[in-house]
Design a protein around this motif. Sequence first.
Motif, short mmCIF file in Angstrom:
data_model
loop_
_atom_site.label_atom_id
_atom_site.label_comp_id
_atom_site.label_asym_id
_atom_site.label_seq_id
_atom_site.Cartn_x
_atom_site.Cartn_y
_atom_site.Cartn_z
N LEU A 384 0.77 -0.87 0.01
CA LEU A 384 0.29 0.04 0.23
C LEU A 384 0.46 0.89 0.56
O LEU A 384 0.68 1.94 -0.96
CB LEU A 384 -0.81 0.05 0.86
CG LEU A 384 -1.75 1.28 1.42
CD1 LEU A 384 -2.91 1.06 0.27
CD2 LEU A 384 -2.58 1.07 2.97
N GLU A 387 2.15 1.37 -3.45
CA GLU A 387 0.95 2.05 -4.60
C GLU A 387 0.43 3.13 -4.33
O GLU A 387 0.35 4.59 -5.00
CB GLU A 387 -0.30 1.35 -4.13
CG GLU A 387 -0.03 -0.01 -4.67
CD GLU A 387 -0.63 -0.04 -6.30
OE1 GLU A 387 -0.97 0.77 -6.63
OE2 GLU A 387 0.79 -0.21 -6.70
N ASN A 388 0.87 3.70 -2.28
CA ASN A 388 0.11 5.61 -2.20
C ASN A 388 1.63 6.43 -2.39
O ASN A 388 1.45 7.11 -2.11
CB ASN A 388 -0.35 5.55 -0.72
CG ASN A 388 -0.98 5.35 -0.46
OD1 ASN A 388 -1.97 4.73 -1.94
ND2 ASN A 388 -1.47 4.51 0.53
N GLU A 394 2.99 2.21 5.92
CA GLU A 394 1.11 1.84 6.40
C GLU A 394 1.63 1.14 7.07
O GLU A 394 1.98 0.59 7.55
CB GLU A 394 1.44 1.92 5.03
CG GLU A 394 1.29 3.06 3.75
CD GLU A 394 -0.09 3.70 4.61
OE1 GLU A 394 -0.51 4.04 4.96
OE2 GLU A 394 0.30 5.20 3.15
N ASN A 404 -4.45 -5.95 0.59
CA ASN A 404 -3.96 -4.82 -0.34
C ASN A 404 -2.69 -6.02 -1.44
O ASN A 404 -1.77 -6.59 -0.24
CB ASN A 404 -3.00 -3.77 -0.56
CG ASN A 404 -3.75 -2.99 -0.14
OD1 ASN A 404 -4.49 -1.92 -1.83
ND2 ASN A 404 -4.10 -2.88 1.46
#
Length: 536
Positions: A384, A387-388, A394, A404
């Motif tokens: 995650l 992806e961010n 995270e 995820n």
Amino acid sequence: MDKYKAIFITKMTQQLKKILNKQETEMIKNKEVYGLLHMFKGTSGTLDLDLLFHLVSDLMRKVEERKGDWTQSELKEFLSKLIEICEEYEHFHEELNKIPDFRNTEVPLIQLIDDDISLLIFLKEMMERKGWMVIANSNAEHAMEQFYSMQPDCIIIDINLPVKTGFDVLDDIHMYTKHSFVPKIICSIDNSREKRITAYKKGADDYIEKPLDMEEFLIRIERHIERKRTFDQSVLIDELTEVYNRKFLKDSYNRFISDTIRTKTSGTIAIVDIDHFKKVNDTYGHVVGDKVLKEFAQFLKGSIRNTDTLFRYGGEEFVILFQRAIESDVAEVLNRMLKRFSEMIFEADGDRFSLSFSAGVFEINTGDIPLKKALELADEALYLAKENGRARIESANKMKDTPNKKLLNISIVDDDSLIRSILINILDSIEINNLMIDVAEYEDGIQFLESNRLQENGMHFLILDGIMPVMDGIELLQIVKKTSYKHNAHILMLTGRKSEHDIAEALRLGADDYVTKPFSIKELQARITRLITRMI
């Protein structure tokens, strides 16, 4: 399997009728006949239709010897036995048998580097009969890329390679193998004392003379693999980074959980990963990459408490067990570490560059969470973070219920719809933790290229048929390897058993592996699973 047999026979009958129902005056190209028989041969062998397989193999040999094209009457006579056999295959069961479980994905991985394609094919087949997985290379440059990415358990190198010699390959991997034990075996027709001494000085663990005594060769390789396994089980420190390795993680986690239960406190596990580390290796080489890893490990080690434990989990990933620490406190510590690390300057080839890292954390306050589950949850949080936008931390505890997962795009490019169906069935049965597989199929290379599939987010794994109309697998491979996505695409070629030229060209162009038709469905499933596991 019976369902696929019935579909195949029906399809083959239709294709035979199509080619034989052309106008009487129309000549049929010999290349077209060969392509049709080639497809029949690969699929019939895969589906264990032995009678068809042997007949088609015999017909293909005769087509290879023929110089000219075919008239309708000539071709009907030539294919008459094939048509008769098709008519004899009737009443197949409709129920598809379940594909057997694949073999252990932890089998030894052997890398074989030799420009003698006939010998390379033979050795690969003999070693895989032992249950080992073999990746073959004829190109030393590509072999080095694969060595670092796949991390083989044993490497077998011929001295007389084009462009680079086997000794050059030994020199290239010397820095890496100083920090981990990988048996290196040199093979050569030259058994002179001078060559043997040079090989051992450069780090070879064995020197085997050609021509090979196969029984002795396999026994010696087996002994080296056993030594590698014993070494790996006994060593707890990663030699490159000088922190604990993943083998010590299980015991440490058990103590970590015991302390959590005894003290009724929480602990947190974190997975930390350097952002865009692959670019460092691609731009500056693996020696610089190793230097970065070592400095990063020491930075992490110096930034955590004495009660916390650091492990190199694999590649550029590290795991930290934060004893008696809640998730929010760990996230705060990691954010401070991220800021300091991002300000560090690395130098290579006159360039200066900086890096960042991403991390996923998971707080544990109960004793019933096994290590595997804890790692899965922390890894989902790490994904995650990637992806961010990367350079962030995270928390798995704050994530939604939807997991995820890393995305792997698998593209099948084969003109045979039945083979595509079989491959899709294989891929649908593969389950790897924290990996989401997206499968797409294409009838030919042009359709694949026009789809812009390689531009989609995620890793890419391509399964290419060697012989296809319009654009064959070799042509497509050549195009893919010239694109900017070449480092993000792993490629498995499907080829004919005797297509040495195609195998040689595929390996030269950078294919990661090849499988000969006919293939065993169970074995192909095992091979694809092992390749993907090594990839990620």
